[in-house]
Scaffold this active site. Structure first.
Site, mmCIF file in Angstrom:
data_model
loop_
_atom_site.group_PDB
_atom_site.id
_atom_site.type_symbol
_atom_site.label_atom_id
_atom_site.label_comp_id
_atom_site.label_asym_id
_atom_site.label_seq_id
_atom_site.Cartn_x
_atom_site.Cartn_y
_atom_site.Cartn_z
ATOM 1 N N ALA A 191 -2.452 27.711 1.593
ATOM 2 C CA ALA A 191 -1.440 27.476 0.561
ATOM 3 C C ALA A 191 -1.768 26.207 -0.214
ATOM 4 O O ALA A 191 -2.247 25.218 0.350
ATOM 5 C CB ALA A 191 -0.057 27.351 1.195
ATOM 6 N N TYR B 259 -4.075 17.042 -7.559
ATOM 7 C CA TYR B 259 -4.655 18.177 -6.832
ATOM 8 C C TYR B 259 -6.031 17.815 -6.284
ATOM 9 O O TYR B 259 -6.338 18.076 -5.118
ATOM 10 C CB TYR B 259 -4.749 19.384 -7.758
ATOM 11 N N LYS C 32 -7.253 17.723 -2.279
ATOM 12 C CA LYS C 32 -8.332 18.546 -1.742
ATOM 13 C C LYS C 32 -9.469 17.691 -1.190
ATOM 14 O O LYS C 32 -10.120 18.059 -0.200
ATOM 15 C CB LYS C 32 -8.840 19.512 -2.809
ATOM 16 N N PRO D 227 -9.190 33.906 -12.245
ATOM 17 C CA PRO D 227 -8.929 33.340 -13.580
ATOM 18 C C PRO D 227 -7.799 32.320 -13.531
ATOM 19 O O PRO D 227 -6.889 32.426 -12.707
ATOM 20 C CB PRO D 227 -8.527 34.563 -14.416
#
Length: 204
Positions: free
Chosen positions: A27, A91, A95, A125
């Site tokens: 997730a 983000y 990560k 995409p």
């Protein structure tokens, strides 16, 4: 990601399905933001889902293992963290931290639990874009000349589950996109060659 909900998920699954020997943390939130647009709320939300949840799900997974039971944890990371960029800044940080967590937990939990990650490149995409848009990007940017697929991601996860001598590995699934900077002469040579060949899909 509410901590109580996260920590309660594994016990609920165990109660319903029995003991687990593997966990995939997949997730994630992918919120577009730069430094100026990042709010405390966006920061907390992205960190909670992308980093906090995988850590505490892993903790709950470990607690349900028997003393001599071996286990496997697979985290889904992102190959683009090796290429700094101002977009999706929070983000990218989550990560990068997830990949670092993968290596640290692999060292801490060996030999009973193996911890690896798959770092994804162009697989789906972007929101509002089509597969044709992704294919165009792939021909321009990716040495393999094509995008990945969800089925390909699943194969990498299965590979890491079954490879009993791998731990602490962050496996790129990016078609070589981040092997070299897109401005290098070598990359531009192959990009131009694919255009001349009118390559549409080289990946098998």
């Amino acid at each position: 990601a509410n901590t109580d909900e996260v920590e309660g998920l594994i016990p609920r699954v165990v109660k319903s399905c029995g003991m687990l020997d593997g966990l995939v943390n997949s997730a994630a939130l992918f919120t577009e933001s730069d430094v100026d647009l990042t709010t405390p709320e966006l920061w907390d939300r992205e960190m909670a889902v992308n980093l906090k949840a995988p850590f505490f799900l892993t903790q709950a997974f470990l607690r349900q293992l028997k003393h001599d039971q071996r286990g496997v944890v697979i985290n889904i990371s992102d190959a683009r963290i090796t290429c700094p960029d101002s977009e999706h800044v929070v983000y990218r940080m989550t990560k990068a931290a997830l990949s670092d967590m993968t290596r640290n937990l692999a060292h801490h939990l060996a030999p009973w639990v193996r911890v690896n990650a798959v770092a994804l490149g162009a697989v789906l995409p972007a929101p509002g874009k089509t597969q044709a848009d992704l294919d165009d990007i792939a021909r321009e940017r990716i040495p393999m000349g094509c995008s990945g697929s969800p089925e390909g991601v699943a194969r990498q996860v299965i590979h890491l589950f079954s490879s009993d001598f791998l731990t602490g590995v962050v496996l790129p699934y990016d078609g070589g996109e981040f092997l070299e900077n897109s401005s290098t002469p070598a990359f531009n040579y192959w990009a131009q060659k694919r255009k001349l060949l009118n390559t549409t899909h080289l990946c098998l």
